[in-house]
Design a protein around this motif. Structure first.
Motif, short mmCIF file in Angstrom:
data_model
loop_
_atom_site.label_atom_id
_atom_site.label_comp_id
_atom_site.label_asym_id
_atom_site.label_seq_id
_atom_site.Cartn_x
_atom_site.Cartn_y
_atom_site.Cartn_z
N GLU A 84 -10.08 -9.44 3.43
CA GLU A 84 -9.86 -10.49 2.44
C GLU A 84 -8.66 -11.38 2.77
N PRO A 87 -1.58 -5.96 4.72
CA PRO A 87 -1.15 -4.74 4.02
C PRO A 87 0.20 -4.26 4.58
N VAL A 144 0.88 -1.17 0.00
CA VAL A 144 0.00 0.00 0.00
C VAL A 144 0.92 1.22 0.00
N CYS A 163 2.48 -1.01 4.42
CA CYS A 163 2.57 0.40 4.08
C CYS A 163 3.98 0.90 4.44
N SER A 204 0.06 7.44 -3.43
CA SER A 204 -1.08 7.29 -4.34
C SER A 204 -2.42 7.59 -3.69
N ALA A 205 -2.43 7.79 -2.35
CA ALA A 205 -3.73 7.93 -1.68
C ALA A 205 -3.80 9.10 -0.71
N GLY A 214 -9.90 2.80 3.87
CA GLY A 214 -10.81 1.83 3.29
C GLY A 214 -10.12 0.71 2.54
N GLN A 215 -9.08 1.06 1.79
CA GLN A 215 -8.35 0.03 1.06
C GLN A 215 -7.73 -0.99 2.01
N ILE A 216 -7.14 -0.49 3.10
CA ILE A 216 -6.49 -1.38 4.05
C ILE A 216 -7.53 -2.24 4.77
N GLU A 217 -8.66 -1.65 5.15
CA GLU A 217 -9.71 -2.43 5.79
C GLU A 217 -10.20 -3.55 4.88
N THR A 218 -10.35 -3.24 3.59
CA THR A 218 -10.80 -4.24 2.64
C THR A 218 -9.79 -5.36 2.50
N LEU A 219 -8.52 -5.01 2.38
CA LEU A 219 -7.47 -6.02 2.26
C LEU A 219 -7.42 -6.91 3.49
#
Length: 250
Positions: free
Chosen positions: A130, A134, A103, A136, A107-108, A122-127
């Motif tokens: 799944e 992550p 991550v 970073c 880019s964010a 949100g991206q980290i929570e989603t990863l």
């Protein structure tokens, strides 16, 4: 249970040799993370520092957490060094069997004109949901009025720990905790004034505040955080509180 773990740049790189990974140390860290993933740790977010990759490049271009650059060559030099280090960290974690994925904050994330940080989680929570880990890292981010400035790994740890409502926060450093004037570990820190006299910058190039910066950032958290060395990483991941506990006094 969500754990946010910072692997200090001085742990995973040789800070006195530019852009050099400390292979044995990184292997030890990766093995400890892999073992914990098979035991007590469920959701884990890893953040790594810049070490001999990010800090020398940032210093060369005069970029800090406050002072920025509008030169795209400087942006690419600093960000490129950090993504290179990130690839090394990911490779060692993957070799150890950890489902690590990158991550990249550049880019964010961004800072506004008041230097307030926006780093969407949100991206980290989603990863995490799944089944991924992550990974970073410290980076440069767009900053209104400054071009880009440095976003330190310690800032990321605090921001993500808050957004993710992390249960455990750990900072793995090259020292066994915050040390007093006699080089003894200070077991607990409740205010910065308690340790202001003994905290200074790091021995190597560091554009993000050294140990003093770490303590200031961690004191902003509602949850307690631990600062420890690589020897204690497995203990932290097993649920213990090695080294120094940083917990703001109410």
């Amino acid at each position: 249970m969500t754990t946010v773990l910072k692997l200090g740049g001085s742990v995973v790189t040789e800070k006195d040799r530019d852009e050099t990974v400390d292979g044995p140390a990184l292997d030890r860290a990766a093995d400890a993370v892999a073992a914990a993933r098979n035991g007590a740790v469920d959701d884990l977010v890893i953040v790594h520092g810049g070490g001999s990759f990010g800090h020398p490049n940032a210093a060369e271009w005069g970029v800090t957490t406050d002072d920025g650059t509008h030169d795209p060559d400087g942006v690419l030099a600093i960000h490129g060094a950090m993504t290179t280090l990130n690839k090394f960290v990911l490779r060692r974690l993957r070799d150890a069997g950890v489902p690590a994925v990158p991550v990249h904050p550049f880019s964010a994330a961004h800072r506004d004109a008041d230097a307030d940080l926006t780093l969407p989680a949100g991206q980290i929570e989603t990863l995490l949901g799944e089944g991924f880990v992550p990974v970073c890292h410290g980076d440069v981010v767009g900053h209104v009025g400054e071009g880009v400035t440095v976003l330190s790994g310690d800032e990321i740890v605090v921001d993500l720990a808050t957004q993710l409502d992390a249960d455990r926060i750990g900072v793995c450093s090259t020292v066994p905790g915050v040390l007093d004037a006699d080089d003894a570990v200070i077991p607990e820190i409740e205010t910065f004034d308690d340790v202001a006299d003994v905290l200074g910058g790091s021995d190597a190039t560091d554009v993000s505040g050294g140990m003093a910066g770490k303590v200031r950032e961690l004191l902003a958290l509602d949850a307690p955080a631990s600062i420890f060395d690589l020897d204690a990483l497995a203990d932290f991941l097993a649920g213990e509180r090695p080294g120094t506990t940083v917990e703001r006094a109410d």
